[in-house]
Design a protein around this motif. Structure first.
Motif, PDB file in Angstrom:
ATOM      1  N   ALA A  14       0.840  -1.206   0.000  1.00  0.00           N
ATOM      2  CA  ALA A  14       0.000   0.000   0.000  1.00  0.00           C
ATOM      3  C   ALA A  14       0.878   1.261   0.000  1.00  0.00           C
ATOM      4  CB  ALA A  14      -0.941   0.004   1.203  1.00  0.00           C
ATOM      5  N   CYS A  67      -1.562   3.953  -1.985  1.00  0.00           N
ATOM      6  CA  CYS A  67      -3.004   3.804  -1.899  1.00  0.00           C
ATOM      7  C   CYS A  67      -3.351   3.176  -0.553  1.00  0.00           C
ATOM      8  CB  CYS A  67      -3.531   2.965  -3.064  1.00  0.00           C
ATOM      9  SG  CYS A  67      -2.929   1.268  -3.077  1.00  0.00           S
ATOM     10  N   SER A  68      -4.633   3.012  -0.300  1.00  0.00           N
ATOM     11  CA  SER A  68      -5.058   2.454   0.979  1.00  0.00           C
ATOM     12  C   SER A  68      -4.836   0.942   1.019  1.00  0.00           C
ATOM     13  CB  SER A  68      -6.534   2.757   1.223  1.00  0.00           C
ATOM     14  OG  SER A  68      -7.337   1.957   0.374  1.00  0.00           O
TER      15      SER A  68
END
Length: 191
Positions: free
Chosen positions: A156, A161-162
């Motif tokens: 991640a 990103c998450s």
């Protein structure tokens, strides 16, 4: 028993003039990074070698500006990915094939095999490699990085990103791989 130095400790020691600390850092990540690049650049071992070398040269150049937040591996893999992307843009525009493109020669060939033909054990690796090459870049990268034993959290950070996004990408990658491989596997070897 001697304490194993953290990445941050090795980087600090290297920046203070200890060349052996950089060697230790290099040996800690060389196999992971090389495996990642070989999987990312399937069929182009010379290109993987070049990106691998370019990445370590860039690491040496950029280490003085590196901020240690305990995420060296994510920083290293992001750098390698960016070098790879630059290389693809320069020499292979349009290299990635969407996963839903069912008219690629490999899948068309697999669909025309008779159901009783199946695939041999030697073909399984090639089938997996071909299917992996057809995943969207983000899904392929998550799959490859997990093979290299990076945590979902590290991935991640690398993909910026998450964690949920990474987990979704992995789920879709596995789902797509199963679908593509089931088209190839007429003998029931892959479940």
């Amino acid at each position: 028993m001697e304490h194993e130095k953290s990445d941050g400790e090795l980087i600090s020691a290297y920046l203070a003039g200890d060349e052996k600390s950089f060697e230790e850092l290099y040996f800690r990540y060389r196999k992971l990074l090389y495996g990642y690049l070989n999987n990312l650049m399937q069929g182009d071992p010379a290109g993987a070698d070049e990106v691998f070398s370019d990445c370590w040269v860039k690491v040496i150049d950029k280490l003085p500006g590196y901020r240690d937040e305990g995420k060296f591996s994510a920083w290293l893999f992001r750098m390698a990915k960016n070098i790879f992307i630059d290389r693809v843009r320069q020499s292979h525009p349009g290299r990635f094939v969407p996963a839903d493109d069912e008219n690629t020669p490999e899948l068309m060939d697999a669909k025309t095999r008779s159901p009783d033909t199946g695939i041999g054990a030697a073909d399984i690796g090639r089938a997996i490699s071909d299917a992996l090459g057809k995943l969207p870049p983000e899904q392929k990268e998550v799959f490859i990085l997990r093979e290299q034993e990076l945590s979902f959290k590290e991935i991640a950070e690398l993909q910026e990103c998450s964690l949920n996004t990474v987990l979704s990408r992995m789920r879709y990658a596995i789902k797509s791989l199963r679908m593509m491989l089931s088209e190839v596997d007429r003998g029931g070897l892959i479940k």
